[in-house]
Scaffold this active site. Sequence first.
Site, PDB file in Angstrom:
ATOM      1  N   ARG A 178     -18.263  -3.384  17.692  1.00 23.04           N
ATOM      2  CA  ARG A 178     -17.437  -4.589  17.513  1.00 23.04           C
ATOM      3  C   ARG A 178     -16.135  -4.498  18.303  1.00 23.04           C
ATOM      4  O   ARG A 178     -15.367  -3.546  18.169  1.00 23.04           O
ATOM      5  CB  ARG A 178     -17.137  -4.813  16.030  1.00 23.04           C
ATOM      6  CG  ARG A 178     -16.341  -6.115  15.790  1.00 23.04           C
ATOM      7  CD  ARG A 178     -16.188  -6.461  14.309  1.00 23.04           C
ATOM      8  NE  ARG A 178     -17.456  -6.379  13.631  1.00 23.04           N
ATOM      9  CZ  ARG A 178     -17.691  -5.598  12.583  1.00 23.04           C
ATOM     10  NH1 ARG A 178     -16.740  -4.859  12.070  1.00 23.04           N
ATOM     11  NH2 ARG A 178     -18.893  -5.561  12.023  1.00 23.04           N
ATOM     12  N   CYS A 185       0.164   0.373  10.303  1.00 23.93           N
ATOM     13  CA  CYS A 185      -0.259  -0.671   9.363  1.00 23.93           C
ATOM     14  C   CYS A 185       0.879  -1.519   8.778  1.00 23.93           C
ATOM     15  O   CYS A 185       1.795  -0.992   8.130  1.00 23.93           O
ATOM     16  CB  CYS A 185      -1.062  -0.056   8.223  1.00 23.93           C
ATOM     17  SG  CYS A 185      -1.767  -1.338   7.160  1.00 23.93           S
ATOM     18  N   CYS A 213     -19.720   1.070   8.229  1.00 15.97           N
ATOM     19  CA  CYS A 213     -18.967   0.453   9.320  1.00 15.97           C
ATOM     20  C   CYS A 213     -17.777   1.379   9.556  1.00 15.97           C
ATOM     21  O   CYS A 213     -16.923   1.511   8.685  1.00 15.97           O
ATOM     22  CB  CYS A 213     -18.510  -0.947   8.903  1.00 15.97           C
ATOM     23  SG  CYS A 213     -17.368  -1.706  10.085  1.00 15.97           S
ATOM     24  N   CYS A 260       0.113   4.984   6.900  1.00 21.91           N
ATOM     25  CA  CYS A 260      -0.554   4.786   8.198  1.00 21.91           C
ATOM     26  C   CYS A 260       0.424   4.109   9.166  1.00 21.91           C
ATOM     27  O   CYS A 260       0.893   2.991   8.902  1.00 21.91           O
ATOM     28  CB  CYS A 260      -1.804   3.931   8.025  1.00 21.91           C
ATOM     29  SG  CYS A 260      -2.860   4.517   6.675  1.00 21.91           S
ATOM     30  N   CYS A 270     -16.066  -9.894   5.552  1.00 22.44           N
ATOM     31  CA  CYS A 270     -15.482  -8.572   5.313  1.00 22.44           C
ATOM     32  C   CYS A 270     -14.208  -8.701   4.495  1.00 22.44           C
ATOM     33  O   CYS A 270     -13.245  -9.345   4.936  1.00 22.44           O
ATOM     34  CB  CYS A 270     -15.101  -7.913   6.633  1.00 22.44           C
ATOM     35  SG  CYS A 270     -16.416  -7.883   7.820  1.00 22.44           S
ATOM     36  N   CYS A 283     -19.233  -7.129   3.411  1.00 27.33           N
ATOM     37  CA  CYS A 283     -18.603  -5.871   3.798  1.00 27.33           C
ATOM     38  C   CYS A 283     -17.295  -5.779   3.019  1.00 27.33           C
ATOM     39  O   CYS A 283     -16.645  -6.797   2.779  1.00 27.33           O
ATOM     40  CB  CYS A 283     -18.336  -5.845   5.300  1.00 27.33           C
ATOM     41  SG  CYS A 283     -17.509  -4.327   5.843  1.00 27.33           S
ATOM     42  N   CYS A 292       0.834  -1.214   0.000  1.00 21.33           N
ATOM     43  CA  CYS A 292       0.000   0.000   0.000  1.00 21.33           C
ATOM     44  C   CYS A 292       0.864   1.259   0.000  1.00 21.33           C
ATOM     45  O   CYS A 292       1.838   1.362   0.750  1.00 21.33           O
ATOM     46  CB  CYS A 292      -0.934  -0.010   1.211  1.00 21.33           C
ATOM     47  SG  CYS A 292      -2.084   1.381   1.198  1.00 21.33           S
TER      48      CYS A 292
HETATM   49  N1  SAM Z   1      -6.795   0.379   3.039  1.00 21.26           N
HETATM   50  C1  SAM Z   1      -8.077   0.545   3.579  1.00 21.26           C
HETATM   51  C2  SAM Z   1      -8.172   1.651   4.605  1.00 21.26           C
HETATM   52  O1  SAM Z   1      -7.167   2.089   5.137  1.00 21.26           O
HETATM   53  O2  SAM Z   1      -9.304   2.052   4.891  1.00 21.26           O
HETATM   54  C3  SAM Z   1      -8.667  -0.728   4.163  1.00 21.26           C
HETATM   55  C4  SAM Z   1      -7.803  -1.655   4.951  1.00 21.26           C
HETATM   56  S1  SAM Z   1      -7.142  -0.995   6.491  1.00 21.26           S
HETATM   57  C5  SAM Z   1      -6.050  -2.285   6.939  1.00 21.26           C
HETATM   58  C6  SAM Z   1      -8.541  -1.116   7.574  1.00 21.26           C
HETATM   59  C7  SAM Z   1      -8.373  -0.720   9.018  1.00 21.26           C
HETATM   60  O3  SAM Z   1      -7.567  -1.674   9.696  1.00 21.26           O
HETATM   61  C8  SAM Z   1      -7.674   0.575   9.344  1.00 21.26           C
HETATM   62  O4  SAM Z   1      -8.498   1.702   9.159  1.00 21.26           O
HETATM   63  C9  SAM Z   1      -7.357   0.389  10.809  1.00 21.26           C
HETATM   64  O5  SAM Z   1      -8.437   0.786  11.623  1.00 21.26           O
HETATM   65  C10 SAM Z   1      -7.190  -1.134  10.933  1.00 21.26           C
HETATM   66  N2  SAM Z   1      -5.812  -1.517  11.268  1.00 21.26           N
HETATM   67  C11 SAM Z   1      -4.773  -1.641  10.417  1.00 21.26           C
HETATM   68  N3  SAM Z   1      -3.653  -2.003  11.079  1.00 21.26           N
HETATM   69  C12 SAM Z   1      -3.988  -2.115  12.394  1.00 21.26           C
HETATM   70  C13 SAM Z   1      -3.263  -2.442  13.564  1.00 21.26           C
HETATM   71  N4  SAM Z   1      -1.963  -2.714  13.528  1.00 21.26           N
HETATM   72  N5  SAM Z   1      -3.915  -2.468  14.744  1.00 21.26           N
HETATM   73  C14 SAM Z   1      -5.245  -2.180  14.785  1.00 21.26           C
HETATM   74  N6  SAM Z   1      -5.984  -1.859  13.703  1.00 21.26           N
HETATM   75  C15 SAM Z   1      -5.365  -1.810  12.518  1.00 21.26           C
HETATM   76 FE1  SF4 Z   2      -2.939   1.188   3.293  1.00 15.21          FE
HETATM   77 FE2  SF4 Z   2      -2.848   0.041   5.678  1.00 15.21          FE
HETATM   78 FE3  SF4 Z   2      -3.311   2.637   5.497  1.00 15.21          FE
HETATM   79 FE4  SF4 Z   2      -5.212   0.898   4.683  1.00 15.21          FE
HETATM   80  S1  SF4 Z   2      -4.461   1.174   6.770  1.00 15.21           S
HETATM   81  S2  SF4 Z   2      -4.511   2.755   3.609  1.00 15.21           S
HETATM   82  S3  SF4 Z   2      -3.891  -0.753   3.891  1.00 15.21           S
HETATM   83  S4  SF4 Z   2      -1.415   1.587   4.864  1.00 15.21           S
END
Ligand code: SAM
Ligand code: SF4
Length: 319
Positions: A256, A56, A184, A53, A93, A124, A49
């Site tokens: 949730r 992530c 959601c 974030c 999901c 979802c 990606c």
């Molecule tokens: N890329 C899309 C986005 O950012 O909306 C969808 C996938 S992203 C992985 C979905 C959600 O996963 C993020 O908004 C975050 O809330 C959650 N998430 C990702 N990494 C996480 C982590 N290490 N601990 C807790 N929640 C996490």
């Molecule tokens: Fe990309 Fe992870 Fe951020 Fe979703 S949460 S936009 S997968 S870096």
Amino acid sequence: MTISTTEVINLYDLPINELMRLAANEHYKNFPEGDVELATLLSIKTGGCPEDCGYCPQAARYNTGVKAEKLMGVEDVLAAATQAKKAGSNRFCMGAAWREPKDRDIEKVAKIISEVKALGLETCATLGMLEKKHAKTLSEAGLDFYNHNLDSSEDFYGQVITTRQYQDRLNTIENVRETGISVCCGGIIGMGESRHQRAKLLATLANLAPYPESVPINHLVPVEGTPLENQKGVEPMEFVRTIAIARITMPKARVRLSAGRKQLSKEVQAMCFMAGANSIFYGDKLLTTGNPDYKDDLALLNELGLKTKVVTSRHSPVQ
Ligand code: SAM
Ligand code: SF4
Ligand code: DTB
């Protein structure tokens, strides 16, 4: 009726027994069955990606050991969805590590959604930012929910993510709403935010008009290689309080208990259910990290005497 951050702070400051009583009252009033919804996650497009974030493991710029993969094919997704259905899951999901999907991605995902829906599961998807025309296509394909988290309060967001703005998230939520897909939307607790910032996130979620139908409250899963790898998270009781306040401020939502359950004891999870959580991620994996074994979850729900949500889909279930 809008809820101010101060009102949410006042809830955080209540003695725990008073907070739990308020939450339990709302829970009972709105969900007299007291059942727990089971949602199963599948990463249909993993890693690589372009976003930054800080939590992530799928961001290409961090060295987390997650390999970038292509979008899964329909058959593989259907096999996972069928398994989830057999294990008793209510909702499937599908997550993709995209900043936003392209036209050709939407076509493929729409096909996947319509086939998963035909299995008799609620659908979802969480694919990043979504344009209105893409939301419309997904809605027509049978998408029930779109997951798009606000993740933190607006004033903390820039400390964790710099490649997009808070307003981008709000715009996508609006685009989804307008096509009739249910929302959601929740956040992550334990990223180093203050209680005031947690309260602000909850107030922002509760003031969305209407507030989300599903509210995932994640506890940060600190992943090696990400900027938040050493983040300590919050005390378990602060997490329980957050769940209780989500229940009080968004009384009709499915709240949730989401990522981070592997780090929570059975007892803390039980308190979360008493605080009004009535949904979990169910299955051995979240997107790329672990989740409790599904047999252990069923055993825990059984021990607590909690029923799971009965599937009410109008589609014929898988045999
Ligand atoms: N890329 C899309 C986005 O950012 O909306 C969808 C996938 S992203 C992985 C979905 C959600 O996963 C993020 O908004 C975050 O809330 C959650 N998430 C990702 N990494 C996480 C982590 N290490 N601990 C807790 N929640 C996490
Ligand atoms: Fe990309 Fe992870 Fe951020 Fe979703 S949460 S936009 S997968 S870096
Ligand atoms: C949500 O609020 N949490 C889920 C789901 N929506 C997409 C994702 C949690 C991801 C945890 C880190 C991982 O497994 O990669």
